[in-house]
Design a protein around this motif. Sequence first.
Motif, PDB file in Angstrom:
ATOM      1  N   ALA A  65      14.601  33.330 -40.805  1.00 34.17           N
ATOM      2  CA  ALA A  65      15.166  32.673 -39.588  1.00 34.17           C
ATOM      3  C   ALA A  65      14.542  31.354 -39.229  1.00 34.17           C
ATOM      4  O   ALA A  65      13.503  30.915 -39.617  1.00 34.17           O
ATOM      5  CB  ALA A  65      14.744  33.901 -38.467  1.00 34.17           C
ATOM      6  N   GLU A  66      15.558  30.854 -38.784  1.00 33.75           N
ATOM      7  CA  GLU A  66      15.433  29.280 -38.197  1.00 33.75           C
ATOM      8  C   GLU A  66      15.594  29.056 -36.800  1.00 33.75           C
ATOM      9  O   GLU A  66      16.522  29.207 -36.417  1.00 33.75           O
ATOM     10  CB  GLU A  66      16.127  28.639 -39.013  1.00 33.75           C
ATOM     11  N   VAL A  67      14.398  28.679 -36.140  1.00 35.01           N
ATOM     12  CA  VAL A  67      14.594  28.559 -34.600  1.00 35.01           C
ATOM     13  C   VAL A  67      15.228  27.078 -34.559  1.00 35.01           C
ATOM     14  O   VAL A  67      14.625  26.127 -35.083  1.00 35.01           O
ATOM     15  CB  VAL A  67      13.130  28.683 -33.985  1.00 35.01           C
ATOM     16  N   VAL A  68      16.553  26.961 -33.958  1.00 34.79           N
ATOM     17  CA  VAL A  68      17.086  25.691 -33.589  1.00 34.79           C
ATOM     18  C   VAL A  68      17.040  25.264 -32.231  1.00 34.79           C
ATOM     19  O   VAL A  68      17.219  26.000 -31.272  1.00 34.79           O
ATOM     20  CB  VAL A  68      18.413  25.889 -33.814  1.00 34.79           C
ATOM     21  N   THR A  69      16.356  24.150 -31.839  1.00 31.83           N
ATOM     22  CA  THR A  69      16.076  23.669 -30.475  1.00 31.83           C
ATOM     23  C   THR A  69      17.183  22.454 -30.253  1.00 31.83           C
ATOM     24  O   THR A  69      16.882  21.552 -29.048  1.00 31.83           O
ATOM     25  CB  THR A  69      14.516  23.025 -30.154  1.00 31.83           C
ATOM     26  N   ASP A  70      17.686  21.790 -31.116  1.00 36.10           N
ATOM     27  CA  ASP A  70      18.732  20.619 -30.989  1.00 36.10           C
ATOM     28  C   ASP A  70      19.780  20.899 -29.781  1.00 36.10           C
ATOM     29  O   ASP A  70      20.381  21.925 -30.125  1.00 36.10           O
ATOM     30  CB  ASP A  70      19.221  20.358 -32.427  1.00 36.10           C
TER      31      ASP A  70
ATOM     32  N   PHE B 128      23.115  23.576 -30.145  1.00 39.12           N
ATOM     33  CA  PHE B 128      23.062  24.574 -29.183  1.00 39.12           C
ATOM     34  C   PHE B 128      24.633  24.538 -28.459  1.00 39.12           C
ATOM     35  O   PHE B 128      25.039  25.820 -28.362  1.00 39.12           O
ATOM     36  CB  PHE B 128      21.948  24.713 -28.077  1.00 39.12           C
ATOM     37  N   ALA B 129      24.940  23.280 -27.766  1.00 41.45           N
ATOM     38  CA  ALA B 129      26.049  23.336 -27.258  1.00 41.45           C
ATOM     39  C   ALA B 129      27.299  23.820 -28.256  1.00 41.45           C
ATOM     40  O   ALA B 129      28.152  24.218 -28.023  1.00 41.45           O
ATOM     41  CB  ALA B 129      26.287  21.753 -26.769  1.00 41.45           C
TER      42      ALA B 129
ATOM     43  N   GLU C  85      28.507  18.989 -20.903  1.00 43.16           N
ATOM     44  CA  GLU C  85      27.070  18.427 -20.514  1.00 43.16           C
ATOM     45  C   GLU C  85      26.452  19.588 -19.786  1.00 43.16           C
ATOM     46  O   GLU C  85      25.393  19.537 -20.019  1.00 43.16           O
ATOM     47  CB  GLU C  85      27.559  17.522 -19.195  1.00 43.16           C
ATOM     48  N   GLN C  86      27.022  20.679 -19.408  1.00 40.19           N
ATOM     49  CA  GLN C  86      26.259  21.770 -18.732  1.00 40.19           C
ATOM     50  C   GLN C  86      25.640  22.580 -19.795  1.00 40.19           C
ATOM     51  O   GLN C  86      24.463  23.124 -19.562  1.00 40.19           O
ATOM     52  CB  GLN C  86      27.211  22.562 -17.801  1.00 40.19           C
ATOM     53  N   LEU C  87      26.297  22.698 -21.134  1.00 41.21           N
ATOM     54  CA  LEU C  87      25.813  23.614 -21.986  1.00 41.21           C
ATOM     55  C   LEU C  87      24.744  22.642 -22.589  1.00 41.21           C
ATOM     56  O   LEU C  87      23.498  23.345 -22.989  1.00 41.21           O
ATOM     57  CB  LEU C  87      26.984  23.674 -23.191  1.00 41.21           C
ATOM     58  N   GLU C  88      24.733  21.545 -22.695  1.00 39.60           N
ATOM     59  CA  GLU C  88      23.616  20.568 -23.272  1.00 39.60           C
ATOM     60  C   GLU C  88      22.302  20.673 -22.333  1.00 39.60           C
ATOM     61  O   GLU C  88      21.169  20.725 -22.583  1.00 39.60           O
ATOM     62  CB  GLU C  88      23.861  19.114 -23.669  1.00 39.60           C
TER      63      GLU C  88
END
Length: 159
Positions: A96-101, A105-106, A137-140
């Motif tokens: 598993a890889e946690v993604v915070t970018d 994410f958007a 923009e809201q998703l980001e």
Amino acid sequence: MKPVSFDWAKMKNIQKIHRVLYAIGLGPLVGRVILLLTTTGRRSGKKRVTPLQYERIGEDYYVGAARGLKADWVRNIQSNPQVEIRVGAKRFEGRAEVVTDVSKFADFMEVRLERHPHMIGFIMEKAHGLPRRPSREQLEDLAKSEVFVIVHPTKFSEN
């Protein structure tokens, strides 16, 4: 984003239902949208099973973490990325890889909104106080408090 009061504790009851449905043999039905992710407890070392909504993109499985880095299962992955997955009748091990970018994410949420506009739109509205069709923009902006995880399958098991 307007603040939303969402009782995450209620999710525990819903997760129990999903675990029971898998246990009584309804995994192939439930597995269309819910997988079981097994992590290793970062302090206890015990196996922890968490039902989660997912998207399969290519060979990988993507799961969102609405509680972000505060989610216990995410913290377990940060400690030990080796996980087990059950999707329907399939079982396998993965990394598993946690993604915070924020941008990634958007992108992920746009895929989810395209595939499941009613369900994900409802979640956007009720859990996050966003419109059912949020802007990029809201998703980001949402990505600043959430993360997602990509599970890369590594070893398949026979049932």
